[in-house]
Design a protein around this motif. Structure first.
Motif, PDB file in Angstrom:
ATOM      1  N   THR A  28      -3.992  -1.512   3.181  1.00  0.00           N
ATOM      2  CA  THR A  28      -3.683  -2.773   3.850  1.00  0.00           C
ATOM      3  C   THR A  28      -2.823  -3.648   2.949  1.00  0.00           C
ATOM      4  OG1 THR A  28      -5.708  -3.807   3.039  1.00  0.00           O
ATOM      5  CG2 THR A  28      -5.799  -2.801   5.227  1.00  0.00           C
ATOM      6  N   TYR A  29      -1.995  -4.465   3.583  1.00  0.00           N
ATOM      7  CA  TYR A  29      -1.130  -5.415   2.892  1.00  0.00           C
ATOM      8  C   TYR A  29      -1.196  -6.751   3.618  1.00  0.00           C
ATOM      9  CZ  TYR A  29       1.040  -1.590   0.323  1.00  0.00           C
ATOM     10  OH  TYR A  29       1.257  -0.523  -0.500  1.00  0.00           O
ATOM     11  N   ARG A  93       9.355  -4.768  -3.508  1.00  0.00           N
ATOM     12  CA  ARG A  93       8.671  -3.534  -3.918  1.00  0.00           C
ATOM     13  C   ARG A  93       7.640  -3.113  -2.869  1.00  0.00           C
ATOM     14  NH1 ARG A  93       6.672  -7.513  -7.205  1.00  0.00           N
ATOM     15  NH2 ARG A  93       4.426  -7.856  -7.091  1.00  0.00           N
ATOM     16  N   GLU A  94       7.007  -4.086  -2.211  1.00  0.00           N
ATOM     17  CA  GLU A  94       6.052  -3.755  -1.152  1.00  0.00           C
ATOM     18  C   GLU A  94       6.780  -3.158   0.048  1.00  0.00           C
ATOM     19  OE1 GLU A  94       2.463  -6.976  -1.756  1.00  0.00           O
ATOM     20  OE2 GLU A  94       4.244  -7.624  -0.654  1.00  0.00           O
ATOM     21  N   THR A 108       2.136   4.914  10.536  1.00  0.00           N
ATOM     22  CA  THR A 108       2.748   3.718  11.102  1.00  0.00           C
ATOM     23  C   THR A 108       2.115   2.469  10.496  1.00  0.00           C
ATOM     24  OG1 THR A 108       3.341   2.633  13.171  1.00  0.00           O
ATOM     25  CG2 THR A 108       1.152   3.591  13.059  1.00  0.00           C
ATOM     26  N   LEU A 109       2.710   1.332  10.763  1.00  0.00           N
ATOM     27  CA  LEU A 109       2.190   0.050  10.293  1.00  0.00           C
ATOM     28  C   LEU A 109       1.626  -0.708  11.486  1.00  0.00           C
ATOM     29  CD1 LEU A 109       5.171  -0.972   7.992  1.00  0.00           C
ATOM     30  CD2 LEU A 109       3.025   0.084   7.308  1.00  0.00           C
ATOM     31  N   GLY A 126      -1.905  -2.860   8.291  1.00  0.00           N
ATOM     32  CA  GLY A 126      -2.547  -1.634   7.857  1.00  0.00           C
ATOM     33  C   GLY A 126      -1.590  -0.463   7.931  1.00  0.00           C
ATOM     34  N   VAL A 127      -1.556   0.335   6.873  1.00  0.00           N
ATOM     35  CA  VAL A 127      -0.823   1.599   6.906  1.00  0.00           C
ATOM     36  C   VAL A 127      -1.778   2.577   7.567  1.00  0.00           C
ATOM     37  CG1 VAL A 127       0.292   3.392   5.542  1.00  0.00           C
ATOM     38  CG2 VAL A 127       0.393   1.012   4.792  1.00  0.00           C
TER      39      VAL A 127
END
Length: 157
Positions: A28-29, A93-94, A108-109, A126-127
């Motif tokens: 997760t990001y 970078r993300e 997918t995201l 979420g990846v």
């Protein structure tokens, strides 16, 4: 004794419950989201839907697509298209890392939650990897078994 209900935090605006059912979340990001003035007012009212949304990396930028944010009722002239693509604010970078991860087949995201943090709208991305039907059934069986165990323990004490 009254049953305790889980309360949603005051800052949680929307949650994509279907994502946990349809996908295996690998990572997760947290991303900021670029919204117009009337959109943020509508978001604060909780008038959004993340269910069919997804994120995509295009031209080294992250975009949130297919998320519906209802027009603000007082916004009239300043309202924008409810289904427009919205830019996600992430570090380079993300974005690069997410681009590499989504280059794999079947990854997918997916937006998981939208919430306010220090007054700013944030999206938890979420990846995700798609689940097969048999995986979904297995997950449901496991949850049912855990629920039965909890009921048995609760009845016992």
């Amino acid at each position: 004794m009254a049953k305790k209900h889980r309360q949603k935090p005051d800052n949680l605006l929307a949650q994509n419950k279907k994502a946990g059912h349809d996908y295996n979340i690998l990572d997760t990001y947290e991303a900021g989201i670029a919204l117009t003035g009337t959109e943020i007012k509508s978001v604060r009212d909780g008038k959004l839907n993340l269910r069919d949304g997804f994120a995509r990396i295009r031209n080294n930028e992250a975009w949130l697509e297919n998320v519906h944010i209802s027009p603000y009722k007082e916004g009239n002239l300043f309202n924008v298209d409810p289904m427009r693509n919205r830019k996600l604010l992430l570090h380079k970078r993300e974005i690069r890392k997410l681009g590499q991860m989504t280059a794999r087949q079947g990854v997918t995201l997916v937006p998981l939650r939208m919430y306010l943090k220090h007054g700013y709208a944030k999206v938890l991305i979420g990846v995700a990897e798609g689940k097969h039907n048999y995986d979904k059934r297995e997950t449901l069986k496991r949850k049912d078994q855990e629920r039965e165990v909890q009921r048995a323990l609760k009845a016992r004490y």
